[in-house]
Design a protein around this motif. Structure first.
Motif, PDB file in Angstrom:
ATOM      1  N   ALA A   1      -2.320 -10.034  -7.462  1.00  0.00           N
ATOM      2  CA  ALA A   1      -2.113  -8.773  -6.649  1.00  0.00           C
ATOM      3  C   ALA A   1      -1.113  -7.756  -7.623  1.00  0.00           C
ATOM      4  N   GLY A   2      -0.281  -8.476  -8.658  1.00  0.00           N
ATOM      5  CA  GLY A   2       0.225  -7.573  -9.403  1.00  0.00           C
ATOM      6  C   GLY A   2      -0.480  -6.963 -10.291  1.00  0.00           C
ATOM      7  N   VAL A   3      -1.653  -7.411 -10.649  1.00  0.00           N
ATOM      8  CA  VAL A   3      -2.448  -6.794 -11.788  1.00  0.00           C
ATOM      9  C   VAL A   3      -3.329  -5.781 -10.927  1.00  0.00           C
ATOM     10  N   TRP A   4      -3.572  -5.881  -9.702  1.00  0.00           N
ATOM     11  CA  TRP A   4      -4.382  -5.078  -8.799  1.00  0.00           C
ATOM     12  C   TRP A   4      -3.362  -4.055  -8.551  1.00  0.00           C
ATOM     13  N   LEU A   5      -1.998  -4.002  -8.464  1.00  0.00           N
ATOM     14  CA  LEU A   5      -1.094  -3.162  -8.113  1.00  0.00           C
ATOM     15  C   LEU A   5      -0.880  -2.258  -9.212  1.00  0.00           C
ATOM     16  N   TRP A   6      -1.059  -2.718 -10.445  1.00  0.00           N
ATOM     17  CA  TRP A   6      -0.918  -1.843 -11.647  1.00  0.00           C
ATOM     18  C   TRP A   6      -2.208  -1.109 -11.921  1.00  0.00           C
ATOM     19  N   ALA A   7      -3.402  -1.629 -11.757  1.00  0.00           N
ATOM     20  CA  ALA A   7      -4.482  -1.032 -12.092  1.00  0.00           C
ATOM     21  C   ALA A   7      -5.210  -0.098 -10.955  1.00  0.00           C
ATOM     22  N   GLY A   8      -5.268  -0.620  -9.882  1.00  0.00           N
ATOM     23  CA  GLY A   8      -5.902  -0.172  -8.950  1.00  0.00           C
ATOM     24  C   GLY A   8      -5.083   0.580  -7.591  1.00  0.00           C
TER      25      GLY A   8
END
Length: 384
Positions: free
Chosen positions: A223-230
Motif C-alpha cells: 500500500a505504501g509503494v502504491w501510494l507513492w507511485a500510483g
C-alpha cells in the motif's frame, strides 16, 4: 480566561487534530482485538467450549472498548463539524453497514447460548465473524478512499454535494487498504487469544496470527509503494492562515504526485509512524512465533498505532481532500469549530479522559488472567 487566551486558535486546532488521532488509535487497539477474535472464532475454536472460551475472553470488555468509537464520533461532530457532515453523508451506506454489524454483535453474544442446538450456535458464530470482518474491511476501505480524495464539493454557502456512490468506494487501492485493516486486526486478535486462552485455542490462534502478521507487513508495504507511485496527493498553493476562519473555499489547492510524502522529507520524525507500523507487525510476528504473549499483543498494538498514525502524518494538514474540487478539501486550518468551542471541549476532555483511562485500566487489571475451559463448562449463570 487566561488559559483561553494562551491557547491560540491554531494551537487548539492542532491539539484536536492530534486528539482525534489518539481516539482513533485507542479504538483500533482496544476494539481491534475483539473484532479480530470474532474473525478467528470459527477457525481457532473447533468445539462449542473452545468457541465459548474465545467469546468469554472478550465478553467482559468489548462494550467498554466501543466507548472510544463513541468518543471519536462525538469529537469529530463537535470539533470538526464539516468533516462530520461530509463523511457521514458521503459514506452513509458504508457507515450503515458498519453500524449494522456493530448492532448485530451484542445480539449474537446474547442469543448464541440461548439454545443447545449446535446448528443454532454455529450460525451465531458466523454472525460474530461477520461483525468482526465487515467493520475492519470497510473502515480500511474508507481510509483508502480518503487518501485518494472523496468526490464532494462545496457551494458558496457551504452546502455539501457528494457525487460518489457506495460501489465507487470499492476501488483497487481502497480494497487493498481494507485488507491491511483486516490483516492487522486478525494479528491483534490472535495476540489477545494467545494471552487470554490456552491449549488448542491459543495454538490455532497463534498459527493464524503468524499468517496475519506476515500479511500485514506485506500488504502495508504494498500500500505504501502504491501510494507513492500510483496515488496523487494534495497540496495547498496559497498562503496558509492557521488563525483564519473555517471556510475551505478561501484557499487554493492542487493535486500533485508525491504530495503525501512531503511531510516525511520535511519533518523526518514523522517517519516514526510508518516505521512503527512495520516494526510493530514484525515484533508481533516474532512474539507469536516464540509464543511470547505480552510481546505479541503489545507489538501488534504498536503496529496498529503506527499504521493509523501514518495516514495522519502523510496527509497533514489535510483531513478530507476533495477529488472533484481540491479547493474544497478540508484541512486542519479551515474546517474546525470556533476557538471557544474547541477550548471548552478541551477542558471537558482533560477532566473526563483520565477518568475513562483509569477506569478502563482498572477493569483490565481485575479481569487479568486466562479464561479457563472448566470454569466455563461449570458456569451456567454468567459465562456466555
Amino acid at each position: 480566561m487566561i488559559l483561553h487566551q494562551l491557547l491560540n486558535y491554531d494551537t487548539l486546532r492542532l491539539i484536536w487534530w492530534a486528539l482525534i488521532g489518539v481516539l482513533l488509535v485507542a479504538f483500533a487497539v482496544t476494539d481491534g482485538f475483539d473484532l479480530g477474535a470474532g474473525m478467528l472464532l470459527p477457525f481457532a475454536g473447533r468445539t462449542d467450549i473452545e468457541r465459548r472460551v474465545i467469546i468469554n475472553s472478550v465478553g467482559p470488555v468489548w462494550e467498554g472498548n466501543q466507548v472510544w468509537l463513541i468518543l471519536g464520533g462525538g469529537a469529530i461532530f463537535a470539533a470538526w463539524p464539516q468533516l462530520y457532515a461530509v463523511s457521514f453523508s458521503g459514506f452513509y451506506l458504508a457507515m450503515f453497514v458498519i453500524l449494522t454489524a456493530l448492532i448485530l454483535r451484542p445480539v449474537a453474544f446474547k442469543f448464541r447460548s440461548k439454545r443447545e442446538d449446535p446448528a443454532w450456535r454455529a450460525r451465531w458464530d458466523w454472525v460474530l465473524f461477520f461483525c468482526g470482518f465487515v467493520p475492519a474491511l470497510i473502515s480500511g476501505v474508507a481510509v483508502g478512499n480518503v487518501l485518494q480524495g472523496v468526490p464532494f464539493r462545496l457551494a458558496g454557502d457551504m452546502h455539501i454535494f457528494y457525487d460518489g456512490s457506495f460501489f465507487g468506494l470499492l476501488n483497487p487501492f481502497a480494497v487493498l487498504c481494507g485488507l491491511v485493516s483486516v490483516a492487522m486486526l486478525v494479528m491483534h486478535g490472535s495476540g489477545w487469544l494467545l494471552l487470554k486462552a490456552g491449549g488448542a485455542v491459543a495454538e490455532r490462534a497463534r498459527r493464524y496470527g503468524l499468517i496475519a502478521a506476515l500479511a500485514t507487513i506485506v500488504l502495508y508495504a504494498c500500500a505504501g509503494v502504491w501510494l507513492w507511485a500510483g496515488v496523487q496527493g494534495y497540496a495547498i498553493t496559497s498562503v496558509v492562515d492557521p488563525l483564519g476562519p473555517s471556510n475551505p473555499l478561501l484557499k487554493t489547492a492542487v493535486v500533485r504526485a508525491g504530495a503525501w510524502f512531503v511531510n516525511y522529507r520535511t519533518h523526518a520524525w514523522t517517519i516514526a509512524a510508518p516505521a512503527g507500523g512495520l516494526l510493530g507487525a514484525f515484533g508481533a510476528l516474532v512474539g507469536l512465533w516464540f509464543r511470547r504473549e505480552i510481546m505479541a499483543l503489545l507489538c501488534s498494538a504498536l503496529g496498529i498505532a503506527g499504521i493509523v498514525l501514518s495516514v495522519g502524518a502523510s496527509m497533514f494538514p489535510f483531513i478530507l481532500p476533495s477529488s472533484i474540487d481540491p479547493r474544497a478539501s478540508l484541512t486542519v486550518w479551515d474546517a474546525s469549530s470556533s476557538h471557544l468551542t474547541l477550548f471548552i471541549m478541551l477542558a471537558v476532555t482533560c477532566f473526563f479522559l483520565p477518568i475513562i483511562v483509569a477506569y478502563t485500566s482498572w477493569v483490565y487489571k481485575v479481569l487479568w488472567g486466562k479464561v479457563d475451559e472448566n470454569a466455563i463448562r461449570n458456569e451456567t449463570t454468567h459465562a456466555y
